[in-house]
Design a protein around this motif. Sequence first.
Motif, PDB file in Angstrom:
ATOM      1  N   PRO A   5       0.832  -1.214   0.000  1.00 45.94           N
ATOM      2  CA  PRO A   5       0.000   0.000   0.000  1.00 45.94           C
ATOM      3  C   PRO A   5       0.865   1.262   0.000  1.00 45.94           C
ATOM      4  N   THR A   6       0.272   2.346  -0.439  1.00 45.12           N
ATOM      5  CA  THR A   6       0.918   3.654  -0.389  1.00 45.12           C
ATOM      6  C   THR A   6       0.452   4.341   0.889  1.00 45.12           C
ATOM      7  N   ILE A   7       1.396   4.868   1.639  1.00 41.86           N
ATOM      8  CA  ILE A   7       1.078   5.478   2.927  1.00 41.86           C
ATOM      9  C   ILE A   7       0.959   6.999   2.780  1.00 41.86           C
ATOM     10  N   TYR A   8      -0.114   7.550   3.334  1.00 36.46           N
ATOM     11  CA  TYR A   8      -0.354   8.993   3.358  1.00 36.46           C
ATOM     12  C   TYR A   8      -0.449   9.429   4.808  1.00 36.46           C
ATOM     13  N   LYS A   9       0.097  10.614   5.095  1.00 36.07           N
ATOM     14  CA  LYS A   9       0.026  11.177   6.446  1.00 36.07           C
ATOM     15  C   LYS A   9      -0.722  12.505   6.368  1.00 36.07           C
ATOM     16  N   PHE A  10      -1.704  12.639   7.242  1.00 31.94           N
ATOM     17  CA  PHE A  10      -2.545  13.833   7.272  1.00 31.94           C
ATOM     18  C   PHE A  10      -2.486  14.496   8.642  1.00 31.94           C
ATOM     19  N   LYS A  11      -2.300  15.799   8.642  1.00 29.95           N
ATOM     20  CA  LYS A  11      -2.504  16.622   9.828  1.00 29.95           C
ATOM     21  C   LYS A  11      -3.756  17.425   9.522  1.00 29.95           C
ATOM     22  N   ILE A  12      -4.811  17.148  10.269  1.00 35.22           N
ATOM     23  CA  ILE A  12      -6.110  17.758   9.990  1.00 35.22           C
ATOM     24  C   ILE A  12      -6.576  18.563  11.192  1.00 35.22           C
ATOM     25  N   SER A  13      -6.901  19.807  10.931  1.00 37.53           N
ATOM     26  CA  SER A  13      -7.555  20.646  11.921  1.00 37.53           C
ATOM     27  C   SER A  13      -9.054  20.501  11.663  1.00 37.53           C
ATOM     28  N   LEU A  14      -9.750  19.846  12.588  1.00 36.66           N
ATOM     29  CA  LEU A  14     -11.163  19.526  12.399  1.00 36.66           C
ATOM     30  C   LEU A  14     -12.044  20.408  13.275  1.00 36.66           C
ATOM     31  N   SER A  15     -12.992  21.079  12.626  1.00 37.63           N
ATOM     32  CA  SER A  15     -13.999  21.882  13.332  1.00 37.63           C
ATOM     33  C   SER A  15     -15.364  21.391  12.875  1.00 37.63           C
ATOM     34  N   ASP A  16     -16.020  20.603  13.712  1.00 35.05           N
ATOM     35  CA  ASP A  16     -17.351  20.101  13.398  1.00 35.05           C
ATOM     36  C   ASP A  16     -18.359  20.942  14.176  1.00 35.05           C
ATOM     37  N   LEU A  17     -18.899  21.942  13.500  1.00 29.78           N
ATOM     38  CA  LEU A  17     -19.826  22.869  14.153  1.00 29.78           C
ATOM     39  C   LEU A  17     -21.161  22.203  14.473  1.00 29.78           C
ATOM     40  N   ASN A  18     -21.497  21.132  13.770  1.00 32.70           N
ATOM     41  CA  ASN A  18     -22.751  20.414  14.033  1.00 32.70           C
ATOM     42  C   ASN A  18     -22.730  19.713  15.384  1.00 32.70           C
ATOM     43  N   ARG A  19     -21.578  19.201  15.750  1.00 33.05           N
ATOM     44  CA  ARG A  19     -21.462  18.427  16.994  1.00 33.05           C
ATOM     45  C   ARG A  19     -20.669  19.157  18.077  1.00 33.05           C
ATOM     46  N   ASP A  20     -20.228  20.387  17.793  1.00 31.08           N
ATOM     47  CA  ASP A  20     -19.337  21.118  18.706  1.00 31.08           C
ATOM     48  C   ASP A  20     -18.118  20.266  19.052  1.00 31.08           C
ATOM     49  N   TYR A  21     -17.511  19.702  18.021  1.00 28.14           N
ATOM     50  CA  TYR A  21     -16.356  18.818  18.184  1.00 28.14           C
ATOM     51  C   TYR A  21     -15.169  19.451  17.455  1.00 28.14           C
ATOM     52  N   TYR A  22     -14.127  19.767  18.186  1.00 29.10           N
ATOM     53  CA  TYR A  22     -12.965  20.446  17.631  1.00 29.10           C
ATOM     54  C   TYR A  22     -11.712  19.691  18.067  1.00 29.10           C
ATOM     55  N   THR A  23     -10.875  19.333  17.093  1.00 28.76           N
ATOM     56  CA  THR A  23      -9.687  18.562  17.433  1.00 28.76           C
ATOM     57  C   THR A  23      -8.647  18.667  16.315  1.00 28.76           C
ATOM     58  N   ALA A  24      -7.460  18.240  16.646  1.00 29.96           N
ATOM     59  CA  ALA A  24      -6.392  18.103  15.648  1.00 29.96           C
ATOM     60  C   ALA A  24      -6.163  16.607  15.465  1.00 29.96           C
ATOM     61  N   LEU A  25      -6.238  16.151  14.233  1.00 26.78           N
ATOM     62  CA  LEU A  25      -6.067  14.734  13.931  1.00 26.78           C
ATOM     63  C   LEU A  25      -4.730  14.510  13.223  1.00 26.78           C
ATOM     64  N   ASN A  26      -4.040  13.488  13.619  1.00 28.36           N
ATOM     65  CA  ASN A  26      -2.858  13.017  12.895  1.00 28.36           C
ATOM     66  C   ASN A  26      -3.194  11.619  12.402  1.00 28.36           C
ATOM     67  N   LEU A  27      -3.495  11.511  11.113  1.00 27.43           N
ATOM     68  CA  LEU A  27      -3.930  10.242  10.542  1.00 27.43           C
ATOM     69  C   LEU A  27      -2.869   9.683   9.611  1.00 27.43           C
ATOM     70  N   THR A  28      -2.627   8.405   9.739  1.00 26.39           N
ATOM     71  CA  THR A  28      -1.806   7.674   8.783  1.00 26.39           C
ATOM     72  C   THR A  28      -2.748   6.728   8.066  1.00 26.39           C
ATOM     73  N   VAL A  29      -2.854   6.896   6.749  1.00 26.02           N
ATOM     74  CA  VAL A  29      -3.820   6.137   5.968  1.00 26.02           C
ATOM     75  C   VAL A  29      -3.084   5.338   4.900  1.00 26.02           C
ATOM     76  N   ALA A  30      -3.391   4.054   4.841  1.00 25.84           N
ATOM     77  CA  ALA A  30      -2.806   3.180   3.817  1.00 25.84           C
ATOM     78  C   ALA A  30      -3.772   3.093   2.640  1.00 25.84           C
ATOM     79  N   GLN A  31      -3.271   3.463   1.467  1.00 27.55           N
ATOM     80  CA  GLN A  31      -4.071   3.333   0.248  1.00 27.55           C
ATOM     81  C   GLN A  31      -3.790   1.951  -0.337  1.00 27.55           C
TER      82      GLN A  31
END
Length: 177
Positions: A5-31
């Motif tokens: 698989p090809t590996i991707y790394k994501f740094k995501i600033s997530l603001s979910d206004l519907n759920r009042d959920y705010y976080t920083a995600l560090n995701l490693t995703v295998a394609q």
Amino acid sequence: MAIKPTIYKFKISLSDLNRDYYTALNLTVAQHPSETLERMMTRVLAYCLNADELLSFTKGLSSVEEPDIWLRGLDDQLHLWIDVGEPAQDRIKKASRMAKATKVYSFNSKSDTWWRQSQAAFAMLPVQVFQFAWNDIQTLAKLVSRTSDMSFTITGDSTYITAEGGEVELICRELQA
């Protein structure tokens, strides 16, 4: 020799206004070798729409017995099953028996046809079905690099995504509640 698989790394600033959920995600995703970039990014999008500290990617395409994403409680009970694509009704029927909640995120150019053919069968199941416009998913895929810093802002049925390469607004159309 198997293709890795090809590996991707994501740094995501997530603001979910519907759920009042705010976080920083560090995701490693295998394609997966047979997976398109559009499908992989729809998995990332579905992850962000349902973000929770116990949510995790599974083996996905490598294991037909698992969803793309799931949320298992601390007691190992399956709370949420998420499939990306156009799954068969039998698969989702089984998933709805195993998990407390089941969601499907459809995204490709054949999505409308799949839904017309599957809608009656899915109507009998306790499952939420959502659809993204294929053109928007293609635009999202063009924003990705192997290491990406992104911002996801979710409000109403819209998700605004910005990255170094540009931005896109995706509408999450609910097909079945």
